[in-house]
Motif scaffolding. Sequence first.
Motif, PDB file in Angstrom:
ATOM      1  N   THR A   1      -3.320   9.287   1.600  1.00 30.49           N
ATOM      2  CA  THR A   1      -4.510   8.437   1.557  1.00 30.49           C
ATOM      3  C   THR A   1      -5.756   9.288   1.762  1.00 30.49           C
ATOM      4  O   THR A   1      -5.798  10.131   2.648  1.00 30.49           O
ATOM      5  CB  THR A   1      -4.437   7.372   2.659  1.00 30.49           C
ATOM      6  OG1 THR A   1      -3.246   6.589   2.472  1.00 30.49           O
ATOM      7  CG2 THR A   1      -5.648   6.467   2.607  1.00 30.49           C
TER       8      THR A   1
ATOM      9  N   ASN B   1      -2.967   5.871  -9.309  1.00 25.26           N
ATOM     10  CA  ASN B   1      -2.820   4.731  -8.394  1.00 25.26           C
ATOM     11  C   ASN B   1      -2.516   3.436  -9.148  1.00 25.26           C
ATOM     12  O   ASN B   1      -1.785   2.578  -8.648  1.00 25.26           O
ATOM     13  CB  ASN B   1      -4.088   4.573  -7.557  1.00 25.26           C
ATOM     14  CG  ASN B   1      -4.277   5.711  -6.591  1.00 25.26           C
ATOM     15  OD1 ASN B   1      -3.312   6.288  -6.083  1.00 25.26           O
ATOM     16  ND2 ASN B   1      -5.525   6.065  -6.322  1.00 25.26           N
TER      17      ASN B   1
ATOM     18  N   ARG C   1       0.844  -1.192   0.000  1.00 30.40           N
ATOM     19  CA  ARG C   1       0.000   0.000   0.000  1.00 30.40           C
ATOM     20  C   ARG C   1       0.883   1.246   0.000  1.00 30.40           C
ATOM     21  O   ARG C   1       1.870   1.314   0.710  1.00 30.40           O
ATOM     22  CB  ARG C   1      -0.906   0.028   1.229  1.00 30.40           C
ATOM     23  CG  ARG C   1      -1.866   1.227   1.284  1.00 30.40           C
ATOM     24  CD  ARG C   1      -2.740   1.203   2.536  1.00 30.40           C
ATOM     25  NE  ARG C   1      -1.953   1.306   3.732  1.00 30.40           N
ATOM     26  CZ  ARG C   1      -1.882   0.348   4.649  1.00 30.40           C
ATOM     27  NH1 ARG C   1      -2.539  -0.780   4.484  1.00 30.40           N
ATOM     28  NH2 ARG C   1      -1.151   0.532   5.730  1.00 30.40           N
TER      29      ARG C   1
ATOM     30  N   ASN D   1       0.953   4.911   1.150  1.00 33.84           N
ATOM     31  CA  ASN D   1       0.234   5.770   2.084  1.00 33.84           C
ATOM     32  C   ASN D   1       0.307   7.236   1.678  1.00 33.84           C
ATOM     33  O   ASN D   1      -0.612   8.007   1.948  1.00 33.84           O
ATOM     34  CB  ASN D   1       0.816   5.590   3.484  1.00 33.84           C
ATOM     35  CG  ASN D   1       0.772   4.142   3.921  1.00 33.84           C
ATOM     36  OD1 ASN D   1      -0.267   3.493   3.864  1.00 33.84           O
ATOM     37  ND2 ASN D   1       1.919   3.614   4.337  1.00 33.84           N
TER      38      ASN D   1
END
Length: 121
Positions: free
Chosen positions: A53, A73, A30, A32
């Motif tokens: 985020t 993304n 992920r 952030n």
Amino acid sequence: QVQLVESGGGLVQPGGSLRLSCAASGSIFRINAMGWYRQGPGKERELVANIRTGSIITYADFVKGRFTISRDNAKNTVYLQMNTLKPDDTAVYYCNANISPPSVIGGINYWGKGTLVTVSE
């Protein structure tokens, strides 16, 4: 391991534009936050802009209205569109990302190697 690869720096005249890109690759679970810092000659490294985020965006006061940060993304890529560039914008621009690798609690801060932006006649 994670790599950040920047591109898009160069020489531009005052009032001109440049677009920086930074792509993250490697062991990523992920992302952030991603963003840009810069370090001008004889100056300390400073935040330019970042996106966190929830699409929370922060800009330094000195770039508001001139620079725009965006993120893809799907490509793990962050962009910095820089318009109305000034000689004071001359600096090495560094990509920064806070990334959570698989099976790791919390995020790790990574830096790119930097790309030089020179604003001059």
